[in-house]
Write a protein that holds these residues in place. Structure first.
Motif, mmCIF file in Angstrom:
data_model
loop_
_atom_site.group_PDB
_atom_site.id
_atom_site.type_symbol
_atom_site.label_atom_id
_atom_site.label_comp_id
_atom_site.label_asym_id
_atom_site.label_seq_id
_atom_site.Cartn_x
_atom_site.Cartn_y
_atom_site.Cartn_z
ATOM 1 N N THR A 278 -1.124 -1.101 -4.324
ATOM 2 C CA THR A 278 -0.388 -1.115 -5.581
ATOM 3 C C THR A 278 -0.074 -2.524 -6.058
ATOM 4 O OG1 THR A 278 1.731 -0.951 -4.423
ATOM 5 C CG2 THR A 278 0.673 1.110 -5.073
ATOM 6 N N THR B 34 -3.367 3.614 -1.396
ATOM 7 C CA THR B 34 -3.763 2.832 -2.564
ATOM 8 C C THR B 34 -3.011 1.497 -2.593
ATOM 9 O OG1 THR B 34 -4.171 4.846 -3.831
ATOM 10 C CG2 THR B 34 -3.886 2.805 -5.087
ATOM 11 N N ILE C 8 0.840 -1.190 0.000
ATOM 12 C CA ILE C 8 0.000 0.000 0.000
ATOM 13 C C ILE C 8 0.877 1.241 0.000
ATOM 14 C CG2 ILE C 8 -1.838 1.214 1.243
ATOM 15 C CD1 ILE C 8 -2.474 -1.507 2.588
ATOM 16 N N ASP C 9 0.596 2.169 -0.904
ATOM 17 C CA ASP C 9 1.427 3.373 -0.985
ATOM 18 C C ASP C 9 1.004 4.387 0.085
ATOM 19 O OD1 ASP C 9 -0.779 4.844 -1.857
ATOM 20 O OD2 ASP C 9 -0.186 4.846 -3.950
#
Length: 276
Positions: free
Chosen positions: A108, A106, A101-102
């Motif tokens: 990824t 989000t 997760i960025d």
């Protein structure tokens, strides 16, 4: 609960963490080489899962990924979820769903690893066993994070998209969803919390309405779709419960209802799984 079945006839993953450019290159949000936060692994076996998260940090650091368990802002995170796929005599088959997760939240990358472990040793978080599981999972995570090393997906796991349950009163949506994941895992199916474009998808709808002064009618509808999005079948359950019983908490009512419908639902889903 009574169930009736109506059945119709029946890539490449981006790698945002791959090292880019020279060492020391400026980027807006630090990648895993700066810090990768390993979240507590979700699942029911707290002792081994907490130990596994700590061992994963050690394994990732050995691969020069600056992993830690302390939450930090503006960092990539690794989220894991463990599900018991099945029991084989005195051994457990576990599937781990991993999400990278960025900093914006989000997802990824999403992938999974599979482990077969001695049940007794797993339940007491045997250090040797936890280290072995961390090594296997860590090898895959390192590959996904950096693009280096083996990228083999391992044994095939039947995966089904899950769009959740909607419409239940109180905590019903969450409890029904959790019960469905658990029951279908017993039938060797893993539910992914999203649409699944290469296989079937299931979604649930619930309603509770008063029918007289003493009773509510509960209706659960499970809709199954193929990879093309077309509806392929549905299961409907109806029952009466005392008035107001499910206004806040579903508890055993949800678990019993899902246990009743799971065998037929699993059978339908398996007919729609990709072959080969």
């Amino acid at each position: 609960m009574l169930a009736s079945l109506l059945v119709a006839a029946c890539g490449t993953v981006p790698q945002p963490f791959r090292p880019q450019g020279r060492a020391g290159a400026q980027i807006a949000a630090p990648g895993p080489s700066s810090a990768l936060v390993v979240r507590p692994i979700e699942g029911r076996d707290r002792a081994p899962l907490d130990a596994l998260a700590e061992r994963l940090v050690t394994r990732l650091r050995q691969a020069e990924i600056a992993a830690l368990t302390t939450p930090l802002p503006n960092r990539f995170t690794l989220a894991g979820e463990a599900q018991q796929l099945r029991v084989e005599s005195d051994r457990l088959v576990l599937v781990f769903l991993w999400r990278l997760i960025d900093p914006a939240g989000t997802v990824t990358q999403e992938f999974r690893t599979l482990e077969t472990v001695p049940r007794a040793e797993w339940e007491v978080a045997d250090p040797t066993l936890v280290t072995r599981v961390a090594e296997g999972a860590g090898r895959r995570i390192v590959h996904e994070v950096t693009g280096v090393g083996a990228g083999d997906d391992g044994p095939a796991i039947p995966e089904v998209g899950f769009l959740g349950v909607r419409g239940a009163s109180g905590d019903g949506d969450a409890v029904l969803s959790a019960a469905l994941k658990s029951e279908l895992a017993r039938h060797n199916l893993v539910l992914l919390d999203r649409n699944w474009p290469v296989g079937p998808t299931v979604e649930g709808h619930a309603s509770v309405r008063a029918v007289d002064a003493n009773n509510d009618q509960v209706v659960l509808l499970w809709i199954v779709r193929g990879a093309d999005g077309r509806e392929r079948g549905r299961l409907e359950q109806r029952n009466l419960v005392p008035r107001g019983r499910l206004q806040q908490h579903w508890g055993d009512t949800a678990r019993l209802a899902v246990a009743n419908v799971a065998p037929d639902l699993a059978g339908l889903l398996k007919q729609l799984l990709p072959q080969g």
